[in-house]
Design a protein around this motif. Structure first.
Motif, short mmCIF file in Angstrom:
data_model
loop_
_atom_site.label_atom_id
_atom_site.label_comp_id
_atom_site.label_asym_id
_atom_site.label_seq_id
_atom_site.Cartn_x
_atom_site.Cartn_y
_atom_site.Cartn_z
N ALA A 60 54.73 49.11 35.46
CA ALA A 60 55.08 50.33 36.56
C ALA A 60 53.45 50.13 37.39
N GLU A 61 53.80 50.55 38.28
CA GLU A 61 53.92 50.11 40.00
C GLU A 61 52.84 51.92 40.20
N ASP A 91 49.39 50.58 25.83
CA ASP A 91 49.74 49.55 25.95
C ASP A 91 50.31 49.01 27.15
N ARG A 92 49.83 48.99 28.03
CA ARG A 92 50.44 48.52 29.10
C ARG A 92 50.08 47.15 28.78
N ALA A 93 48.34 46.94 27.85
CA ALA A 93 48.38 45.94 27.47
C ALA A 93 48.73 43.87 27.44
N GLN A 94 50.25 45.09 26.65
CA GLN A 94 51.59 44.08 26.43
C GLN A 94 52.25 42.88 27.40
N ILE A 95 52.35 43.34 28.28
CA ILE A 95 52.61 42.77 29.62
C ILE A 95 51.82 41.67 30.55
N ARG A 101 52.20 43.55 44.81
CA ARG A 101 52.70 45.02 45.01
C ARG A 101 51.45 44.97 43.69
N ALA A 102 50.43 46.37 43.76
CA ALA A 102 49.66 46.87 42.84
C ALA A 102 50.25 47.77 41.40
N TYR A 103 49.92 47.34 40.39
CA TYR A 103 50.19 47.83 39.24
C TYR A 103 49.43 48.28 37.42
N LYS A 104 49.78 49.75 37.51
CA LYS A 104 48.92 50.41 36.31
C LYS A 104 48.92 49.36 35.26
N VAL A 128 34.58 51.37 34.60
CA VAL A 128 35.14 51.54 36.22
C VAL A 128 36.41 52.18 37.04
N MET A 129 37.63 52.61 35.90
CA MET A 129 38.67 52.93 35.68
C MET A 129 38.55 54.45 35.87
N SER A 130 37.59 54.96 35.04
CA SER A 130 37.48 56.30 34.66
C SER A 130 36.95 56.88 36.54
N ARG A 131 35.98 56.18 36.89
CA ARG A 131 35.61 57.01 38.09
C ARG A 131 35.84 56.05 39.58
N TYR A 132 36.78 55.32 39.79
CA TYR A 132 37.13 54.25 40.32
C TYR A 132 38.56 54.08 41.01
N ALA A 133 39.22 53.98 39.88
CA ALA A 133 40.32 53.54 39.44
C ALA A 133 40.33 51.83 39.86
N GLY A 134 41.70 51.01 38.85
CA GLY A 134 41.37 49.45 38.73
C GLY A 134 43.54 49.56 38.64
N ALA A 135 43.32 47.92 39.35
CA ALA A 135 45.01 47.94 39.56
C ALA A 135 45.43 46.47 38.84
N GLY A 136 46.17 46.22 38.25
CA GLY A 136 46.85 44.77 38.64
C GLY A 136 47.33 44.07 39.56
N VAL A 137 47.01 42.55 39.96
CA VAL A 137 47.85 42.37 41.27
C VAL A 137 48.86 41.52 40.77
N LEU A 138 50.46 41.74 41.55
CA LEU A 138 51.43 40.58 41.08
C LEU A 138 51.89 40.46 42.40
N PRO A 139 52.46 39.04 42.47
CA PRO A 139 52.15 38.16 41.70
C PRO A 139 50.83 37.55 41.45
N SER A 140 50.55 36.98 40.31
CA SER A 140 48.98 37.19 39.57
C SER A 140 49.21 35.02 39.71
N GLY A 141 48.64 35.24 40.16
CA GLY A 141 47.94 32.90 40.68
C GLY A 141 47.46 32.13 39.65
#
Length: 304
Positions: free
Chosen positions: A161-162, A180-184, A205-208, A250-263
């Protein structure tokens, strides 16, 4: 025979750069050489001059002293990247090792990179662009396992989910869809998700995420403000999941994101952590170190 390798000086290394790459390693000289080669091949654009710290906990001699790894250290220095080579013994656990690495840096951002990950050229520039635009606590590239390239698992793709805008604080917990996002991030799932998006060259893209393993870029001051890895002294040295624990805080205070594409590409080497007694993230959630979503997105004062 190559000449002796200068390990560098900790005080001289600790300068206010834009970025330092922090690499913990143990008993993986060949994999470490590949990891350093990926760093040496990054473009000389916005990332020119980033520093690298390698902290070794090998049972015998340090991996960075082996010829292939030592050659890559020299290449990095030749290309303008300060490199600090250290030993951290006796071992006190993964979190303590990461805390030690974090203390070695005074950079604006720190990239924790595992010693069995190769980065394709342009990866660091993309991550720096992403964290600058998203203004969050961390961004990361999940690692691809290319031996799974033909193992397509469409049932995992639904967890992608972006972020529709800037990431917001959240605290994924076990048993929730967010967890369950860890499955991706298993196998080559993220490569298959990326292929389906058909992004034009240069776009991202930034995703959750629930967490990201192997290649995570932090805003150093925000990581510090969330506690860093200072929880290490409350854990049995045989713990795992220390990176998950820090990211949840960190995520609970300042948020975080995955970046696609991954290198980031996983070398799929056997683990060197064979005795795992405690999940660090369970301890952090249990004692309230990750306190839950907060609206505070202002950066804390830069520590020295």
């Amino acid at each position: 025979m190559s000449r002796p390798l200068d390990p560098g000086n900790r005080d001289d290394f600790r300068a206010p750069r834009l970025l330092d790459v922090l690499v913990p390693t143990r008993d993986r000289p060949a994999e470490l050489a590949v990891t350093l080669a990926g760093l040496a091949a990054q473009q000389r654009g916005g990332t020119a001059g980033f520093g690298v710290v390698v902290s070794d906990q090998s049972d015998d001699g340090p991996g960075w002293a082996e010829p292939a790894a030592a050659a890559m250290v020299r290449v990095l220095r030749h290309r303008g990247h300060p490199v600090l080579l250290t030993r951290r013994l006796p071992r006190r656990g993964l979190a303590e090792h990461r805390a030690y690495l974090l203390d070695a840096s005074a950079a604006r951002y720190v990239l924790f990179l595992d010693d069995d990950v190769w980065l394709e050229p342009g990866t660091i520039d993309r991550l720096l662009t992403a964290i600058g635009e998203l203004d969050c606590g961390f961004v990361g590239n999940a690692v691809h396992g290319l031996s799974y390239l033909d193992d397509v698992r469409p049932e995992t793709h639904r967890h992608y989910a972006e972020w529709p805008g800037p990431p917001t604080p959240e605290l994924p917990r076990p048993g929730t869809p967010e967890w369950d996002r860890a499955q991706i991030h298993s196998a080559a799932n993220l490569l298959h998700v990326t292929a389906a998006r058909r992004l034009p060259p240069g776009q991202w893209r930034a995703y959750k995420v629930s967490w990201i393993g192997g290649c995570v870029l932090y805003d150093r001051s925000r990581l510090r403000a969330a506690g860093g890895f200072d929880f290490w002294h409350r854990l049995d040295p045989g713990h795992q999941g220390e990176d998950v624990a820090a990211q949840l805080a960190v995520m609970s205070r300042y948020a975080g994101a995955g970046v696609l594409p991954s290198g980031a590409y996983h070398l799929e080497a056997p683990t060197t952590v064979t005795e795992r007694t405690v999940e660090a993230w369970e301890a952090v959630l249990a004692d309230g170190s990750a306190t839950g979503p907060s609206a505070d997105r202002s950066p804390p004062p830069q520590p020295g």
